[in-house]
Design a protein around this motif. Structure first.
Motif, PDB file in Angstrom:
ATOM      1  N   GLY A 525       0.808  -1.203   0.000  1.00 39.41           N
ATOM      2  CA  GLY A 525       0.000   0.000   0.000  1.00 39.41           C
ATOM      3  C   GLY A 525       0.848   1.262   0.000  1.00 39.41           C
ATOM      4  O   GLY A 525       0.573   2.224  -0.738  1.00 39.41           O
ATOM      5  N   ALA A 526       1.904   1.278   0.831  1.00 41.61           N
ATOM      6  CA  ALA A 526       2.778   2.452   0.890  1.00 41.61           C
ATOM      7  C   ALA A 526       3.490   2.669  -0.434  1.00 41.61           C
ATOM      8  O   ALA A 526       3.622   3.806  -0.912  1.00 41.61           O
ATOM      9  CB  ALA A 526       3.790   2.282   2.021  1.00 41.61           C
ATOM     10  N   ALA A 527       3.952   1.579  -1.050  1.00 38.31           N
ATOM     11  CA  ALA A 527       4.655   1.690  -2.332  1.00 38.31           C
ATOM     12  C   ALA A 527       3.725   2.209  -3.417  1.00 38.31           C
ATOM     13  O   ALA A 527       4.092   3.102  -4.207  1.00 38.31           O
ATOM     14  CB  ALA A 527       5.232   0.337  -2.723  1.00 38.31           C
ATOM     15  N   HIS A 528       2.500   1.668  -3.460  1.00 39.80           N
ATOM     16  CA  HIS A 528       1.540   2.119  -4.477  1.00 39.80           C
ATOM     17  C   HIS A 528       1.185   3.586  -4.304  1.00 39.80           C
ATOM     18  O   HIS A 528       0.970   4.312  -5.286  1.00 39.80           O
ATOM     19  CB  HIS A 528       0.283   1.251  -4.426  1.00 39.80           C
ATOM     20  CG  HIS A 528       0.493  -0.103  -5.044  1.00 39.80           C
ATOM     21  ND1 HIS A 528      -0.440  -1.116  -4.952  1.00 39.80           N
ATOM     22  CD2 HIS A 528       1.523  -0.614  -5.762  1.00 39.80           C
ATOM     23  CE1 HIS A 528       0.007  -2.196  -5.594  1.00 39.80           C
ATOM     24  NE2 HIS A 528       1.196  -1.908  -6.084  1.00 39.80           N
ATOM     25  N   SER A 529       1.125   4.032  -3.038  1.00 41.64           N
ATOM     26  CA  SER A 529       0.792   5.436  -2.802  1.00 41.64           C
ATOM     27  C   SER A 529       1.886   6.371  -3.308  1.00 41.64           C
ATOM     28  O   SER A 529       1.635   7.543  -3.592  1.00 41.64           O
ATOM     29  CB  SER A 529       0.568   5.672  -1.302  1.00 41.64           C
ATOM     30  OG  SER A 529       1.781   5.534  -0.578  1.00 41.64           O
ATOM     31  N   LEU A 530       3.106   5.824  -3.433  1.00 40.49           N
ATOM     32  CA  LEU A 530       4.232   6.598  -3.951  1.00 40.49           C
ATOM     33  C   LEU A 530       4.408   6.401  -5.457  1.00 40.49           C
ATOM     34  O   LEU A 530       5.369   6.909  -6.040  1.00 40.49           O
ATOM     35  CB  LEU A 530       5.526   6.194  -3.237  1.00 40.49           C
ATOM     36  CG  LEU A 530       5.607   6.534  -1.747  1.00 40.49           C
ATOM     37  CD1 LEU A 530       6.860   5.921  -1.118  1.00 40.49           C
ATOM     38  CD2 LEU A 530       5.596   8.049  -1.541  1.00 40.49           C
ATOM     39  N   GLY A 531       3.488   5.650  -6.067  1.00 44.29           N
ATOM     40  CA  GLY A 531       3.560   5.423  -7.496  1.00 44.29           C
ATOM     41  C   GLY A 531       4.536   4.345  -7.900  1.00 44.29           C
ATOM     42  O   GLY A 531       4.968   4.290  -9.068  1.00 44.29           O
ATOM     43  N   LEU A 532       4.883   3.464  -6.969  1.00 45.76           N
ATOM     44  CA  LEU A 532       5.849   2.392  -7.248  1.00 45.76           C
ATOM     45  C   LEU A 532       5.135   1.078  -7.507  1.00 45.76           C
ATOM     46  O   LEU A 532       4.063   0.820  -6.950  1.00 45.76           O
ATOM     47  CB  LEU A 532       6.807   2.214  -6.073  1.00 45.76           C
ATOM     48  CG  LEU A 532       7.519   3.462  -5.539  1.00 45.76           C
ATOM     49  CD1 LEU A 532       8.429   3.084  -4.382  1.00 45.76           C
ATOM     50  CD2 LEU A 532       8.306   4.143  -6.648  1.00 45.76           C
ATOM     51  N   THR A 533       5.736   0.232  -8.338  1.00 44.01           N
ATOM     52  CA  THR A 533       5.266  -1.144  -8.483  1.00 44.01           C
ATOM     53  C   THR A 533       6.015  -2.016  -7.492  1.00 44.01           C
ATOM     54  O   THR A 533       7.073  -1.651  -6.989  1.00 44.01           O
ATOM     55  CB  THR A 533       5.493  -1.653  -9.916  1.00 44.01           C
ATOM     56  OG1 THR A 533       6.894  -1.575 -10.222  1.00 44.01           O
ATOM     57  CG2 THR A 533       4.714  -0.839 -10.919  1.00 44.01           C
ATOM     58  N   VAL A 534       5.447  -3.192  -7.208  1.00 40.38           N
ATOM     59  CA  VAL A 534       6.007  -4.067  -6.171  1.00 40.38           C
ATOM     60  C   VAL A 534       6.241  -5.463  -6.738  1.00 40.38           C
ATOM     61  O   VAL A 534       5.375  -6.033  -7.406  1.00 40.38           O
ATOM     62  CB  VAL A 534       5.061  -4.156  -4.952  1.00 40.38           C
ATOM     63  CG1 VAL A 534       5.648  -5.086  -3.897  1.00 40.38           C
ATOM     64  CG2 VAL A 534       4.820  -2.768  -4.372  1.00 40.38           C
ATOM     65  N   VAL A 535       7.448  -6.004  -6.457  1.00 40.91           N
ATOM     66  CA  VAL A 535       7.797  -7.374  -6.834  1.00 40.91           C
ATOM     67  C   VAL A 535       8.072  -8.149  -5.552  1.00 40.91           C
ATOM     68  O   VAL A 535       8.827  -7.676  -4.689  1.00 40.91           O
ATOM     69  CB  VAL A 535       9.032  -7.418  -7.757  1.00 40.91           C
ATOM     70  CG1 VAL A 535       9.390  -8.858  -8.101  1.00 40.91           C
ATOM     71  CG2 VAL A 535       8.788  -6.606  -9.019  1.00 40.91           C
ATOM     72  N   ALA A 536       7.480  -9.321  -5.405  1.00 36.55           N
ATOM     73  CA  ALA A 536       7.736 -10.185  -4.250  1.00 36.55           C
ATOM     74  C   ALA A 536       8.775 -11.229  -4.640  1.00 36.55           C
ATOM     75  O   ALA A 536       8.627 -11.915  -5.651  1.00 36.55           O
ATOM     76  CB  ALA A 536       6.447 -10.852  -3.789  1.00 36.55           C
ATOM     77  N   GLU A 537       9.820 -11.369  -3.835  1.00 38.36           N
ATOM     78  CA  GLU A 537      10.891 -12.327  -4.113  1.00 38.36           C
ATOM     79  C   GLU A 537      10.699 -13.608  -3.302  1.00 38.36           C
ATOM     80  O   GLU A 537      10.042 -13.606  -2.260  1.00 38.36           O
ATOM     81  CB  GLU A 537      12.250 -11.725  -3.763  1.00 38.36           C
ATOM     82  CG  GLU A 537      12.630 -10.499  -4.571  1.00 38.36           C
ATOM     83  CD  GLU A 537      14.010 -10.001  -4.197  1.00 38.36           C
ATOM     84  OE1 GLU A 537      14.924 -10.149  -5.029  1.00 38.36           O
ATOM     85  OE2 GLU A 537      14.175  -9.456  -3.080  1.00 38.36           O
ATOM     86  N   GLY A 538      11.284 -14.679  -3.782  1.00 42.42           N
ATOM     87  CA  GLY A 538      11.316 -15.924  -3.024  1.00 42.42           C
ATOM     88  C   GLY A 538       9.987 -16.655  -2.964  1.00 42.42           C
ATOM     89  O   GLY A 538       9.720 -17.371  -1.986  1.00 42.42           O
ATOM     90  N   VAL A 539       9.160 -16.531  -3.986  1.00 41.93           N
ATOM     91  CA  VAL A 539       7.855 -17.210  -4.006  1.00 41.93           C
ATOM     92  C   VAL A 539       8.076 -18.673  -4.399  1.00 41.93           C
ATOM     93  O   VAL A 539       8.564 -18.959  -5.497  1.00 41.93           O
ATOM     94  CB  VAL A 539       6.891 -16.523  -4.987  1.00 41.93           C
ATOM     95  CG1 VAL A 539       5.557 -17.259  -5.014  1.00 41.93           C
ATOM     96  CG2 VAL A 539       6.702 -15.060  -4.604  1.00 41.93           C
TER      97      VAL A 539
END
Length: 585
Positions: A525-539
């Protein structure tokens, strides 16, 4: 006693001249008869030659040339020359040199002579009229020794180089193993001097440090420059306490500020100490090689515990890990040239489209001596030694070349490369990246730079400037390993970042623990509010992937989707359309 050739030299080598090899010669008048000159040679067995002032200029008559002339002409040489004067039979010298002429310049003058006179002695005349002769053999013998001496010394500092240390130091160690020590000296932060003040300033600093180093050791100790900012000191007849005292003294003198081009430069040195009693013999290495490796390991261990200190590894158990680090640093220096480094590529899955158009490039190393070496091992060593800069350039070039290949095949895939904080602190990173993209004709938007936050950012202002330049050119910037301790939400404000990568340690329990899921949701949520995309590692589990999709994560990366592999394997696994089917189980 230490051989003179192993003692520290001045920074400017002293080259020999003709004055060092000439034989004094008397002058004889040109009207003196040849038989009378012959009698001079008979009376004085040490007389090598005489100088004759002919009408065309001074000439040189050696004992050997006179005997050849008297015995020549089918045996009638003596009779033919009996009535002649030396001025009539001695030609003017084709080469006349002063005693101050360097031997290497004299050798060049000899080689420029005609074939008939090339091997004749050289006439040497001083301004005060003193005369002498220098044999061609003595000139070239001394020139050969001079060039050998040059080859065995570091051209910048004049100290013995590694070759001299190998040739002569090994004999000293073999003859006195019980009371010998080797110090491995490395300057802390020297690279920053080169980067900020230039290589000329760096050279001046190295010369000054070499003087301090030689002044810090005992009279019989040997100081050598191994290369770059690394030096070695060989101690003979030294107790453990004496060896540590020398090492501590080197640390102290290095801490005194240097004056370089009108600026005060603060630098420190880290010293590793190896004693003959600390190491075991190895069949394929000399004792010197073993001790240098051991001292290098001790130096690296001291750096890891704070730098600007002297350290010694006293037991095999203590030496195991530092010795491994020392071997990694040594072999990494040749890994690029040998081609033992490769890139593996791991796809990232877009959770909205279930396709992959981006991969991460991961460096892999299998060494002929060390076997497979994990990035977790060699990346920290490369950062400490400065080798990470060359490693980063290789990764960048290789990744850009692969993107170009995929573009030519019709695949518009972007590649992410990891950038160390050391690379970010060095100037010129943005320029190097953009230049490499231009060389391979790769659009900037197809390259992603991942900031490796496994260490604190060394120069935040420099990093911000370089990343902003890359971002302005179209390169996307990812903040990697988010949540490992150094990276925080404040980093998202301080640095120009496009994407946040959540570390596997946070993602691991997202499907089994509510608190962890809430933490991940908060980060997303914090990243999206800053206009950033998010990648999750180690799935690695389907349940993790599904939970991340529910939490609004943009992309995922891990073994569930694909293991890292060669470029060709990635193509087969992803397919032309970019679709990926996550692995089950």
């Amino acid at each position: 006693m230490t051989p003179p050739s192993l003692r520290p030299a001045a920074s400017t080598p002293v080259y020999k001249s003709l004055a060092d090899v000439l034989v004094p010669c008397p002058r004889v008048p040109p009207d003196e008869r040849v038989p009378d000159v012959e009698q001079r040679f008979v009376r004085d067995e040490a007389l090598h030659a005489v100088v004759v002032e002919t009408a065309a200029g001074p000439g040189l008559l050696t004992r050997a040339r006179l005997h050849a002339a008297l015995g020549g002409r089918l045996g009638f040489g003596r009779a033919l020359l009996a009535r002649l004067t030396v001025g009539e039979v001695v030609p003017a010298a084709d080469v006349v040199l002063g005693p101050q002429v360097l031997l290497r310049d004299a050798a060049a003058a000899v080689l420029a002579r005609s074939e008939e006179t090339r091997y004749d002695d050289v006439l040497v005349l001083a301004d005060d009229g003193a005369a002498g002769a220098a044999s061609v053999a003595s000139v070239f013998r001394e020139v050969g020794l001079e060039f050998r001496e040059i080859a065995l010394r570091d051209p910048l500092t004049g100290l013995p180089n590694r070759r001299m240390l190998d040739e002569r130091g090994a004999d000293l160690l073999d003859s006195a193993r019980e009371r010998v020590a080797v110090l491995y000296v490395d300057l802390d932060g020297f690279k920053q001097v080169n980067d900020t003040l230039g290589h000329r300033a760096g050279d001046d600093l190295l010369v000054e440090f070499a003087h301090r180093l030689t002044a810090s050791v005992r009279a019989g100790d040997v100081v050598a420059r191994l290369g770059g900012d690394e030096f070695a000191v060989l101690l003979t007849g030294a107790t453990p306490d004496e060896a540590m005292a020398v090492a501590d003294r080197i640390v102290r003198v290095s801490a005194t500020p240097f004056e370089v081009e009108g600026q005060r430069v603060h630098l420190t040195a880290t010293v590793g100490v190896a004693l003959g009693e600390d190491v075991a013999e190895e069949p394929v290495l000399t004792l010197l090689d073993v001790m240098l490796r051991h001292a290098d390991g001790a130096m690296l261990h001291a750096k890891h515990t704070g730098k600007a200190r002297a350290g010694r590894l006293e037991s095999p158990a203590d030496a195991a890990l530092p010795a491994r680090r020392a071997a990694i640093r040594r072999r990494l220096g040749t890994a690029l040239a040998e081609g033992s480094l490769t890139l593996a590529y791991q796809p990232k899955l877009d959770l909205a489209t279930e396709t992959t158009t981006s991969v991460e490039a991961l460096v892999r190393w299998t060494d002929a001596e060390l076997g497979p070496v994990s990035p977790a091992e060699f990346i920290p060593v490369a950062e400490h030694s400065g080798q990470v800069l060359a490693l980063g350039r290789w990764v960048l070039a290789t990744a850009c070349r692969q993107v170009r290949t995929w573009l030519d095949e019709g695949r518009r895939w972007s590649v992410a490369i990891n950038v160390s904080p050391v690379e970010l602190a060095a100037p010129g990173l943005a320029e190097n990246v953009l230049a490499e993209l231009a060389v391979h004709d790769v659009p900037a938007e197809l390259l992603q730079v991942e900031i490796t936050e496994s260490a604190p950012m060394a120069d935040l202002a420099q990093a911000r400037t370089q990343l902003a330049a890359l971002q302005a050119a179209g390169v996307r910037v990812h903040l990697d390993d988010f949540g490992t301790g150094y990276s925080s939400l404040s980093m998202l404000r301080d640095l120009p970042v496009d994407t946040l990568k959540i570390d596997r340690s946070i993602v691991d329990r997202v499907d089994t623990h509510t608190a962890d899921a809430q933490l991940v949701a908060g980060v997303i949520g914090a990243a999206h509010s800053l206009g950033l995309t998010v990648v999750a590692e180690g799935v690695e589990r389907p349940a993790q992937l599904e939970r991340l999709r529910e939490l609004g994560c943009d992309s995922a990366q891990g073994y569930l989707i694909s293991r890292p592999g060669p470029a060709d394997d990635v193509v087969l696994g992803v397919g032309r359309a970019g679709s990926v089917t996550p692995r089950r189980g």
